[in-house]
Design a protein around this motif. Structure first.
Motif, PDB file in Angstrom:
ATOM      1  N   MET A   1      34.502  38.025  41.952  1.00 26.88           N
ATOM      2  CA  MET A   1      33.432  38.996  42.176  1.00 26.88           C
ATOM      3  C   MET A   1      32.146  38.513  41.515  1.00 26.88           C
ATOM      4  O   MET A   1      32.169  37.704  40.578  1.00 26.88           O
ATOM      5  N   VAL A   2      31.025  39.055  41.964  1.00 27.39           N
ATOM      6  CA  VAL A   2      29.735  38.698  41.387  1.00 27.39           C
ATOM      7  C   VAL A   2      29.686  39.038  39.906  1.00 27.39           C
ATOM      8  O   VAL A   2      29.114  38.289  39.102  1.00 27.39           O
ATOM      9  N   LEU A   3      30.284  40.157  39.524  1.00 27.20           N
ATOM     10  CA  LEU A   3      30.292  40.541  38.106  1.00 27.20           C
ATOM     11  C   LEU A   3      30.954  39.468  37.249  1.00 27.20           C
ATOM     12  O   LEU A   3      30.500  39.181  36.133  1.00 27.20           O
ATOM     13  N   ASP A   4      32.016  38.881  37.748  1.00 30.88           N
ATOM     14  CA  ASP A   4      32.692  37.808  37.004  1.00 30.88           C
ATOM     15  C   ASP A   4      31.794  36.576  36.905  1.00 30.88           C
ATOM     16  O   ASP A   4      31.747  35.918  35.864  1.00 30.88           O
ATOM     17  N   LYS A   5      31.084  36.274  37.994  1.00 32.38           N
ATOM     18  CA  LYS A   5      30.186  35.123  37.995  1.00 32.38           C
ATOM     19  C   LYS A   5      29.046  35.326  36.986  1.00 32.38           C
ATOM     20  O   LYS A   5      28.668  34.398  36.256  1.00 32.38           O
ATOM     21  N   ILE A   6      28.486  36.527  36.959  1.00 34.86           N
ATOM     22  CA  ILE A   6      27.404  36.813  36.011  1.00 34.86           C
ATOM     23  C   ILE A   6      27.902  36.684  34.576  1.00 34.86           C
ATOM     24  O   ILE A   6      27.234  36.103  33.710  1.00 34.86           O
ATOM     25  N   HIS A   7      29.083  37.235  34.323  1.00 33.30           N
ATOM     26  CA  HIS A   7      29.653  37.160  32.975  1.00 33.30           C
ATOM     27  C   HIS A   7      29.816  35.710  32.544  1.00 33.30           C
ATOM     28  O   HIS A   7      29.497  35.354  31.394  1.00 33.30           O
ATOM     29  N   ARG A   8      30.288  34.855  33.443  1.00 37.50           N
ATOM     30  CA  ARG A   8      30.482  33.451  33.106  1.00 37.50           C
ATOM     31  C   ARG A   8      29.144  32.780  32.785  1.00 37.50           C
ATOM     32  O   ARG A   8      29.044  32.005  31.830  1.00 37.50           O
ATOM     33  N   THR A   9      28.097  33.118  33.543  1.00 42.31           N
ATOM     34  CA  THR A   9      26.775  32.542  33.277  1.00 42.31           C
ATOM     35  C   THR A   9      26.229  33.020  31.936  1.00 42.31           C
ATOM     36  O   THR A   9      25.643  32.239  31.175  1.00 42.31           O
ATOM     37  N   TYR A 172      33.607  50.098  46.062  1.00 48.42           N
ATOM     38  CA  TYR A 172      32.385  49.989  46.860  1.00 48.42           C
ATOM     39  C   TYR A 172      31.259  49.439  45.993  1.00 48.42           C
ATOM     40  O   TYR A 172      31.029  49.898  44.868  1.00 48.42           O
ATOM     41  N   ALA A 173      30.543  48.445  46.543  1.00 46.25           N
ATOM     42  CA  ALA A 173      29.486  47.770  45.797  1.00 46.25           C
ATOM     43  C   ALA A 173      28.106  48.028  46.381  1.00 46.25           C
ATOM     44  O   ALA A 173      27.099  47.662  45.768  1.00 46.25           O
ATOM     45  N   GLN A 174      28.052  48.656  47.541  1.00 50.01           N
ATOM     46  CA  GLN A 174      26.765  48.790  48.220  1.00 50.01           C
ATOM     47  C   GLN A 174      26.853  49.842  49.315  1.00 50.01           C
ATOM     48  O   GLN A 174      27.815  49.881  50.082  1.00 50.01           O
ATOM     49  N   LEU A 175      25.835  50.698  49.371  1.00 46.81           N
ATOM     50  CA  LEU A 175      25.659  51.641  50.474  1.00 46.81           C
ATOM     51  C   LEU A 175      24.251  51.440  51.006  1.00 46.81           C
ATOM     52  O   LEU A 175      23.273  51.818  50.362  1.00 46.81           O
ATOM     53  N   HIS A 190      29.988  48.479  51.814  1.00 49.00           N
ATOM     54  CA  HIS A 190      30.637  47.208  51.505  1.00 49.00           C
ATOM     55  C   HIS A 190      31.333  47.312  50.151  1.00 49.00           C
ATOM     56  O   HIS A 190      30.892  48.050  49.267  1.00 49.00           O
ATOM     57  N   THR A 191      32.410  46.544  49.994  1.00 46.69           N
ATOM     58  CA  THR A 191      33.084  46.445  48.700  1.00 46.69           C
ATOM     59  C   THR A 191      32.644  45.167  47.986  1.00 46.69           C
ATOM     60  O   THR A 191      32.008  44.287  48.568  1.00 46.69           O
ATOM     61  N   HIS A 192      33.025  45.057  46.723  1.00 45.79           N
ATOM     62  CA  HIS A 192      32.766  43.816  45.991  1.00 45.79           C
ATOM     63  C   HIS A 192      33.450  42.641  46.688  1.00 45.79           C
ATOM     64  O   HIS A 192      32.902  41.531  46.727  1.00 45.79           O
ATOM     65  N   GLN A 193      34.625  42.891  47.251  1.00 41.96           N
ATOM     66  CA  GLN A 193      35.353  41.814  47.916  1.00 41.96           C
ATOM     67  C   GLN A 193      34.641  41.330  49.175  1.00 41.96           C
ATOM     68  O   GLN A 193      34.498  40.131  49.404  1.00 41.96           O
TER      69      GLN A 193
END
Length: 525
Positions: A1-9, A172-175, A190-193
């Motif tokens: 997920m994007v959240l995981d990518k941000i955390h890694r950065t 859900y990640a976006q409406l 849309h979901t995070h996936q």
């Protein structure tokens, strides 16, 4: 997920620049560590308000660091970002607020001379679900002093509290509400996936890396800016360069001073850059969406900007599905919407659902792991959009050539049926783009008692030349070898084409306009 990518950065390169916001007098720059701290404080405030997991939160903010901080904070508490385009007004905003059932609404005090608080006060009696309104002070944009209209807690939320509400891949990640070309907004979820699937395919296909700098001139409240600007930069740990108000001078700062290398934006942005007396140079790749790039513009842009120009097709529901590759032959890059992205499928079918061979026009259908999950409150619309074998009907007409390149030829609802003869609308528009006096063109159907429909041409005139008359346009098309039966039979000149945020012309507005004009002329007879 994007959240995981941000955390890694944040862990690996906390001092890397996450955001460059060009909407302030002095550009605001935030590192990933600073972005993280602001998002945590915003998340703490949202939890204090009682925002729950899965709850949509509406905000109508211009593209800037505040929009990004708020979005990240909502993700961190598993709430659902529901951004509104800044250009929307009372009618559309009230509809989205009621449909989303958002209890919170965040707006600027003023943007582009529009008074948002007054709009909120006008619509509030009709939106009983609205409990909290936060007003962003646009005169105080410094992150050291701004509290985003009261949305920043003094201290960040605890790690344990965030962990308790951590988003899952199915959250859900976006409406997003589609402004569309038909005029009826739909709440796309849309979901995070699904969004992560889109980002994985996109960044792999185009070879995007953390060393790229992602320029975002598109509204962040539109999928182009939200997913293929903001989220792409997060996904690869790059810098997002945000431009809230379009002008070429600010674009030059993004490209030449801050080193933007990649952009995905609508064709009008590309045209403006190309036609500027001093086109900015430094971009590596421009993905033009909203319409296939006319060959003449593509040739001019490649020379003027000294970068690769490719076309693409996507939608709010399906994200990006086709795109040209920088290594593709020029004759395929220009005038097409690219070819299918790995892991996705496209096809053309007739009215009976039978798959058509290469080179035949028909209904454009797609299958992708980045597909949305439903339309809010209207799952029946979602189900109606799919074939029995799982393909989503886009509503577009298209052709796929023998090499797999897609060319959108129009919307089903945009077809002009002149006495049973289908007018090749896109082909006419592409030809007219070569006319020196025409800056923009759109062909729409106008009702006719005898033939059912005739073609009406709307144009925006190039101010360097006299406005052409209908006969001038017809002579031009004749010289281009266009059959007389396809020539437009009425000409309307307007100052600007009505467009969606993605750059697509809203032809239903033009159709309504010509219907109204014909009605008035009939009444006056």
């Amino acid at each position: 997920m994007v959240l995981d990518k941000i955390h890694r950065t944040i862990v690996d390169t906390p001092n890397a620049v996450a955001i460059v916001d060009l909407s302030t007098e002095t550009p605001v720059q935030l590192t990933y560590e600073q972005l993280n701290d602001l998002a945590d404080r915003c998340a703490a405030r949202l939890l204090q308000l009682g925002i729950e997991a899965g709850e949509p939160v509406a905000y109508q903010l211009p593209g800037g660091w505040e929009f990004i901080v708020l979005t990240l904070a909502l993700w961190r508490i598993s709430a659902v970002p529901c951004p509104l385009l800044p250009s929307l007004r009372e009618r559309e905003a009230a509809f989205i607020l009621k449909s989303s059932r958002s209890r919170v609404f965040i707006v600027p005090d003023s943007f582009r001379k529009f008074d948002y608080p007054s709009m909120v006060e006008t619509l509030r009696p009709d939106v009983p679900n609205l409990e909290h309104v936060f007003i962003l002070n646009m005169s105080e944009r410094n992150p050291e002093y701004s509290n985003i209209g009261g949305l920043l807690a003094k201290t960040p939320v605890s790690t344990a509290a965030l962990q308790a509400v951590r988003a899952k891949s199915t959250t859900y990640a976006q409406l997003l509400y589609t402004s569309g070309t038909t005029g009826e907004p739909k709440g796309v979820l849309h979901t995070h996936q699904s969004l992560s699937s889109a980002l994985l395919a996109h960044t792999r296909t185009l070879g995007l890396q953390s060393s790229d700098k992602i320029w975002i001139p598109s509204p962040l409240a539109h999928q182009t800016g939200f997913l293929y600007g903001m989220m792409v930069s997060f996904y690869i740990g790059a810098t997002a360069i945000v431009q809230a108000v379009w002008n070429v001078d600010t674009a030059r700062i993004a490209i030449e001073e801050f080193g933007a290398t990649f952009v995905q934006a609508a064709m009008p942005f590309l045209a403006d850059l190309t036609k500027n007396p001093r086109p900015p140079k430094g971009l590596r790749l421009f993905i033009a969406t909203g319409a296939a790039i006319p060959r003449q513009l593509a040739q001019q842009a490649r020379s003027a900007l000294d970068c690769t120009i490719v076309g693409a097709w996507g939608s709010t529901e399906a994200c990006l599905v086709t795109v040209g590759r920088p290594s593709d032959a020029v004759e395929k890059l220009w005038g097409t919407d690219g070819r299918v992205i790995d892991g996705m499928q496209i096809r053309i079918v007739d009215e009976n659902g039978m798959v058509l061979p290469a080179g035949h026009e028909g209904n454009f259908q797609i299958k992708t792991p980045a597909m949305f999950l439903t339309y809010l409150h209207h799952h029946e619309w979602y189900e109606e959009g799919f074939s029995d074998d799982g393909y989503f009907d886009t509503g577009d007409l298209a052709v796929i050539d023998e090499d797999g390149y897609l060319r959108i030829t129009g919307r089903k609802k945009d077809v002009v049926n002149r006495g049973g003869e289908k007018i090749p609308v896109v082909e006419i528009e592409d030809l007219l783009y070569q006319h020196e006096a025409i800056a923009d063109a759109a062909v729409v159907a106008m009702p006719d008692n005898r033939l059912g429909e005739r073609a009406c041409l709307y144009i925006v005139v190039n101010d360097k030349f006299p406005a052409p008359a209908l006969d001038d346009v017809r002579r031009f098309l004749a010289n281009q070898g266009m059959a007389k039966i396809y020539w437009p039979e009425r000409l309307e000149t307007i100052s600007e084409m009505p467009r969606t945020a993605s750059g697509k012309i809203q032809k239903y507005i033009l159709r309504n306009d010509i219907v109204e004009k014909l009605s008035h002329s009939t009444q006056n007879v």
